[in-house]
Design an enzyme around this catalytic site. Structure first.
Site, PDB file in Angstrom:
ATOM      1  N   SER A  65       0.770  -1.226  -0.177  1.00 18.87           N
ATOM      2  CA  SER A  65       0.092  -0.104   0.025  1.00 18.87           C
ATOM      3  C   SER A  65       0.724   1.290  -0.055  1.00 18.87           C
ATOM      4  O   SER A  65       2.134   1.324   0.583  1.00 18.87           O
ATOM      5  CB  SER A  65      -1.031   0.201   1.350  1.00 18.87           C
ATOM      6  OG  SER A  65      -1.659  -1.163   1.361  1.00 18.87           O
TER       7      SER A  65
HETATM    8  N1  SAH Z   1      -0.597  -5.278   3.977  1.00 15.47           N
HETATM    9  C1  SAH Z   1       0.247  -5.690   2.924  1.00 15.47           C
HETATM   10  C2  SAH Z   1      -0.296  -5.331   1.528  1.00 15.47           C
HETATM   11  C3  SAH Z   1      -1.260  -6.242   1.251  1.00 15.47           C
HETATM   12  S1  SAH Z   1      -2.070  -6.537  -0.453  1.00 15.47           S
HETATM   13  C4  SAH Z   1       1.652  -4.977   2.975  1.00 15.47           C
HETATM   14  O1  SAH Z   1       1.867  -4.147   3.766  1.00 15.47           O
HETATM   15  O2  SAH Z   1       2.528  -5.175   2.018  1.00 15.47           O
HETATM   16  C5  SAH Z   1      -3.178  -7.785   0.002  1.00 15.47           C
HETATM   17  C6  SAH Z   1      -2.935  -9.027   0.573  1.00 15.47           C
HETATM   18  O3  SAH Z   1      -3.966  -9.694   0.951  1.00 15.47           O
HETATM   19  C7  SAH Z   1      -2.103  -9.677  -0.512  1.00 15.47           C
HETATM   20  O4  SAH Z   1      -0.994 -10.195  -0.637  1.00 15.47           O
HETATM   21  C8  SAH Z   1      -3.261 -11.144  -1.000  1.00 15.47           C
HETATM   22  O5  SAH Z   1      -2.507 -12.273  -1.384  1.00 15.47           O
HETATM   23  C9  SAH Z   1      -3.910 -11.034   0.518  1.00 15.47           C
HETATM   24  N2  SAH Z   1      -5.016 -11.786   0.611  1.00 15.47           N
HETATM   25  C10 SAH Z   1      -6.305 -11.658  -0.142  1.00 15.47           C
HETATM   26  N3  SAH Z   1      -7.302 -12.248   0.334  1.00 15.47           N
HETATM   27  C11 SAH Z   1      -6.678 -12.859   1.247  1.00 15.47           C
HETATM   28  C12 SAH Z   1      -7.187 -13.690   2.412  1.00 15.47           C
HETATM   29  N4  SAH Z   1      -8.637 -14.243   2.407  1.00 15.47           N
HETATM   30  N5  SAH Z   1      -6.660 -14.152   3.508  1.00 15.47           N
HETATM   31  C13 SAH Z   1      -5.259 -13.694   3.800  1.00 15.47           C
HETATM   32  N6  SAH Z   1      -4.618 -12.959   2.672  1.00 15.47           N
HETATM   33  C14 SAH Z   1      -5.507 -12.584   1.707  1.00 15.47           C
END
Ligand code: SAH
Length: 218
Positions: free
Chosen positions: A67
């Site tokens: 993000s």
């Molecule tokens: N917080 C992260 C940004 C994450 S992007 C950072 O600081 O880099 C969103 C993430 O959510 C992705 O890696 C994706 O694979 C994950 N995601 C999506 N659905 C999910 C679920 N049901 N459970 C766990 N992770 C999930």
């Protein structure tokens, strides 16, 4: 990496905090200190390191994103964390948000559904010395029942609606931060568990990759 480059990153990080965070209204000294401290460039792919402190999200592996710094700060500040809090993050991604949370509370439990991302995040967080972050590869829309209740829950992917298990795992007084909406645009919601029930606030529009899973998108 030479010391010159390291100190350059520190300068860029200070500028990021001043221009992108303080000027836009981020006030919490602990949030600002964490974001001035953490080497965000360690969480992005090597060829994008020079963009790590820009005012934008960046691609990581598997079509996911880290993000924008402002969004990380805004969500973290809105969680209103105390040193003794336990926090659940859904969507570990690069691990950067987890590191920011780990600076502000006692324990961070973070769930990622893509094993390869979880492994990479675990490696970086270990190298940086974080001992209060635990990662699980699972469907985070179900929460992580073993460590509940959580004082804060942060979902860093866009949901079609609020997953009931996350509300169920929220402590009395706990805050849940989650983007809810359609695939392209969501509203950032803060839901607080009070003695009178759940209080819902809309913190504005945002754009996240989809939350996929049992209580998310198919
Ligand atoms: N917080 C992260 C940004 C994450 S992007 C950072 O600081 O880099 C969103 C993430 O959510 C992705 O890696 C994706 O694979 C994950 N995601 C999506 N659905 C999910 C679920 N049901 N459970 C766990 N992770 C999930």
């Amino acid at each position: 990496m030479s010391p010159t480059q390291l100190s350059d990153f520190q300068r860029v990080r200070e500028a990021m905090a001043d221009v992108q965070l303080v000027r836009r209204g981020i006030r919490d000294p602990a949030v600002l200190a964490a974001m001035r401290k953490i080497a965000r460039h360690r969480f992005v792919p090597a060829h994008l390191q020079m963009l790590a402190y820009e005012d934008q999200p960046l691609p990581i592996d598997r079509q996911q994103t880290i993000s924008q710094p402002y969004m990380v700060a805004l969500m973290t500040e809105a969680l209103v964390l105390s040193k003794n809090d336990t926090v659940l993050e859904v969507g570990t991604g690069s691990g950067y948000q987890a590191a920011v949370l780990a600076e502000l509370c006692r324990a961070v439990y973070t769930v990622e559904k893509i094993p390869e991302l979880a492994e990479k995040a675990a490696a970086v967080l270990h190298q940086l010395g974080y001992g209060n972050i635990t990662i699980s590869v699972a469907d985070g829309t179900r929460g992580w029942p073993e460590h509940q209740p959580y004082n804060g829950i942060i979902v860093t992917a866009g949901a079609p609606h609020v997953p009931q298990p996350l509300l169920d795992q929220l402590a009395e007084g706990g805050r849940l931060l989650i983007p809810v909406g359609d695939h392209d645009l969501q509203q950032l919601l803060r839901l607080t568990r009070t003695p009178d029930g759940i209080v819902k606030e809309d913190l504005g529009g945002c754009r996240f990759v989809p939350l996929r899973g049992e209580y998310g998108w198919a």
